[in-house]
Design an enzyme around this catalytic site. Structure first.
Site, PDB file in Angstrom:
ATOM      1  N   HIS A 115       0.960   5.231   0.878  1.00 47.65           N
ATOM      2  CA  HIS A 115       0.347   6.282   1.688  1.00 47.65           C
ATOM      3  C   HIS A 115       0.474   7.593   0.914  1.00 47.65           C
ATOM      4  O   HIS A 115       1.574   7.962   0.510  1.00 47.65           O
ATOM      5  CB  HIS A 115       1.084   6.453   3.024  1.00 47.65           C
ATOM      6  CG  HIS A 115       1.046   5.257   3.909  1.00 47.65           C
ATOM      7  ND1 HIS A 115       0.195   5.171   4.986  1.00 47.65           N
ATOM      8  CD2 HIS A 115       1.765   4.105   3.886  1.00 47.65           C
ATOM      9  CE1 HIS A 115       0.396   4.004   5.593  1.00 47.65           C
ATOM     10  NE2 HIS A 115       1.343   3.349   4.943  1.00 47.65           N
ATOM     11  N   HIS A 129       0.838  -1.200   0.000  1.00 47.85           N
ATOM     12  CA  HIS A 129       0.000   0.000   0.000  1.00 47.85           C
ATOM     13  C   HIS A 129       0.869   1.244   0.000  1.00 47.85           C
ATOM     14  O   HIS A 129       1.936   1.285   0.591  1.00 47.85           O
ATOM     15  CB  HIS A 129      -0.983   0.012   1.179  1.00 47.85           C
ATOM     16  CG  HIS A 129      -0.375  -0.198   2.529  1.00 47.85           C
ATOM     17  ND1 HIS A 129       0.104  -1.414   2.971  1.00 47.85           N
ATOM     18  CD2 HIS A 129      -0.191   0.664   3.558  1.00 47.85           C
ATOM     19  CE1 HIS A 129       0.557  -1.295   4.211  1.00 47.85           C
ATOM     20  NE2 HIS A 129       0.400  -0.038   4.587  1.00 47.85           N
TER      21      HIS A 129
END
Length: 156
Positions: A144, A142
């Protein structure tokens, strides 16, 4: 290291050792503790969010990725961008040559999210945590997207 000493001290003092710490230090300590105890899993909370089994505030979605607001934001704007199909991308260090198109797509999606969130003019940061020392607490790659205030350097 620091997390181990802090955890031991917390136990000895009834887990109140962070009460006088600034909010950013408490949040960082919580993230470090989560990363140190995290391990790769067959399924993650992000898989459930992709399947809409867990609600999330969606910021962007296409056929290959999903972006949603972080439930524990570290900046006024904090959005996570994830691949919908994790495959071997539990973390960036596991990426292979065949992942380069998806990795590029995730970065372009992060740019789109930054524009949608009003961050493109003043700037933003993209962060990818990798492994325990990189403070990765969910083993599903992921990105950010952070912004909405002046970010400090170095980051950690």
């Amino acid at each position: 290291g620091f997390a181990a000493r802090g955890a031991g001290a917390a136990a000895a003092r009834g887990a109140t050792w962070r009460a006088g710490w600034p909010a950013w230090a408490r949040a960082m300590s919580d993230e470090v503790a989560a990363a140190q105890s995290a391990a790769p899993q067959a399924e993650t909370i992000f898989d459930k969010i992709v399947r809409k089994e867990i609600p999330a505030k969606i910021a962007y979605e296409d056929d290959r990725c999903l972006a949603f607001h972080d439930v524990n934001p570290q900046a006024p704007k904090h959005v996570l961008v994830i691949p919908k199909v994790r495959g071997n991308l539990s973390q960036l260090s596991k990426a292979e040559e065949e992942d380069k198109d998806l990795l590029g797509h995730l970065l372009l999606a992060a740019r789109t999210v930054a524009k949608q969130e009003g961050l493109a003019d003043d700037g933003f940061r993209i962060v990818i945590n990798d492994g325990a020392n990189g403070c990765q607490s969910v083993y599903h790659l992921h990105l950010h997207v952070l912004g909405g205030r002046q970010l400090s350097w170095p980051p950690g």
